[in-house]
Design an enzyme around this catalytic site. Sequence first.
Site, PDB file in Angstrom:
ATOM      1  N   ASN A   9       0.887  -1.165   0.000  1.00 48.42           N
ATOM      2  CA  ASN A   9       0.000   0.000   0.000  1.00 48.42           C
ATOM      3  C   ASN A   9       0.919   1.207   0.000  1.00 48.42           C
ATOM      4  OD1 ASN A   9      -1.767   2.058   0.465  1.00 48.42           O
ATOM      5  ND2 ASN A   9      -2.381   1.400   2.519  1.00 48.42           N
ATOM      6  N   LYS A  11       0.264   4.236  -0.263  1.00 48.41           N
ATOM      7  CA  LYS A  11      -0.290   5.453   0.368  1.00 48.41           C
ATOM      8  C   LYS A  11       0.032   6.665  -0.517  1.00 48.41           C
ATOM      9  CE  LYS A  11      -0.069   3.055   4.749  1.00 48.41           C
ATOM     10  NZ  LYS A  11       0.018   3.106   6.207  1.00 48.41           N
ATOM     11  N   HIS A  95      -9.377   1.311   4.393  1.00 43.97           N
ATOM     12  CA  HIS A  95      -8.145   1.442   5.182  1.00 43.97           C
ATOM     13  C   HIS A  95      -8.399   2.355   6.387  1.00 43.97           C
ATOM     14  CE1 HIS A  95      -4.060   2.450   6.325  1.00 43.97           C
ATOM     15  NE2 HIS A  95      -3.726   1.308   5.763  1.00 43.97           N
ATOM     16  N   GLU A  97      -6.765   4.668   7.572  1.00 46.60           N
ATOM     17  CA  GLU A  97      -6.518   6.104   7.314  1.00 46.60           C
ATOM     18  C   GLU A  97      -7.713   6.742   6.605  1.00 46.60           C
ATOM     19  OE1 GLU A  97      -2.732   5.440   5.428  1.00 46.60           O
ATOM     20  OE2 GLU A  97      -1.958   4.760   7.362  1.00 46.60           O
ATOM     21  N   GLU A 167      -5.569  -4.996  10.177  1.00 47.61           N
ATOM     22  CA  GLU A 167      -4.541  -4.002  10.483  1.00 47.61           C
ATOM     23  C   GLU A 167      -4.873  -3.330  11.815  1.00 47.61           C
ATOM     24  OE1 GLU A 167      -2.439  -2.712   6.591  1.00 47.61           O
ATOM     25  OE2 GLU A 167      -4.078  -1.343   6.957  1.00 47.61           O
ATOM     26  N   GLY A 173       2.520   2.032  10.906  1.00 43.30           N
ATOM     27  CA  GLY A 173       3.508   3.110  10.805  1.00 43.30           C
ATOM     28  C   GLY A 173       4.150   3.454  12.132  1.00 43.30           C
ATOM     29  N   SER A 213       3.389  -2.432  10.309  1.00 42.85           N
ATOM     30  CA  SER A 213       4.825  -2.558  10.570  1.00 42.85           C
ATOM     31  C   SER A 213       5.375  -3.935  10.229  1.00 42.85           C
ATOM     32  CB  SER A 213       5.145  -2.167  12.018  1.00 42.85           C
ATOM     33  OG  SER A 213       4.747  -0.824  12.268  1.00 42.85           O
TER      34      SER A 213
HETATM   35  P1  13P Z   1       3.087   0.138   7.711  1.00 44.57           P
HETATM   36  O1  13P Z   1       3.574  -1.150   7.087  1.00 44.57           O
HETATM   37  O2  13P Z   1       3.863   1.336   7.248  1.00 44.57           O
HETATM   38  O3  13P Z   1       2.927   0.039   9.182  1.00 44.57           O
HETATM   39  O4  13P Z   1       1.615   0.373   7.106  1.00 44.57           O
HETATM   40  C1  13P Z   1       0.693  -0.659   7.173  1.00 44.57           C
HETATM   41  C2  13P Z   1      -0.483  -0.273   6.387  1.00 44.57           C
HETATM   42  O5  13P Z   1      -1.225   0.623   6.750  1.00 44.57           O
HETATM   43  C3  13P Z   1      -0.726  -0.981   5.123  1.00 44.57           C
HETATM   44  O6  13P Z   1      -1.988  -0.706   4.631  1.00 44.57           O
END
Ligand code: 13P
Length: 254
Positions: A9, A11, A95, A97, A167, A173, A213
């Site tokens: 992803n 982002k 997601h 976010e 997740e 993150g 992560s």
């Molecule tokens: P990270 O791997 O940066 O923690 O992000 C995970 C994520 O949100 C994947 O959609």
Amino acid sequence: MRKKIIAGNWKMNVKPSETAALVKAIAEATRQYPDVEVVCCTPAIDVPAAVAAAAGTHVGVGTENCHWKESGAYTGEISTGMIVDSGAKYVIVGHSERRQYFGETDETVNLRARAAIAAGLTAIVCIGETLEEREAGRLNEVIERQMNVGLKDIAAADCAKLVIAYEPVWAIGTGKTATPDQAQEVHALIRATLARLVGAETAETVRIQYGGSMKPGNAAELLAKKDIDGGLIGGAALKADSFAGIIEAAQAAK
Ligand code: 13P
């Protein structure tokens, strides 16, 4: 036997001009892992470059969101028909976010997921609890609500096009990963909930990814767990070598 699926992803991180090089490097670095489904979910504006770079390789391309209407006055949104037309085959839906910053709800997750599946895309539907919810003992309730509403009217026959990504919001993150046992416990709950929704036999076929992560250093122990069928990767998907390290672990865990 569920094929492991590792999806990046990206982002809001990679420019169109940087996309081809990253996709080609990922394709090159992961060629030797044929038993893993490899996907790059990119910003919509990167998709044409990603699809062109992935042509003739084993790498699939997806977007990070879709709208449920086919067309119309929805400024800033992209339809599933546009995604299909672009050559992408996957879409991330719901997601955390999107939920946190853009007003996504379980209801809109459901609309987007159903539209994606109806268009023939593979929907990667994201669920997961916040730290606050976990600490308040509400983990099971949150996961069950996100699934009951988010997957409403998704039938057993649709599940070939469904991937669920667990997740935990507190692991995204942050460098904090759920332990393999913590993750497996929730993945088992997700599969049991899915069994109630679409039947036990179908539930056994649906891939459940872990996200938060995940890196080459912790992927193997997570992917060794019975109900962890892949990963949804943020930061570590932005470099071909770290993404490939996770895919290598998935190949070994198959
Ligand atoms: P990270 O791997 O940066 O923690 O992000 C995970 C994520 O949100 C994947 O959609």
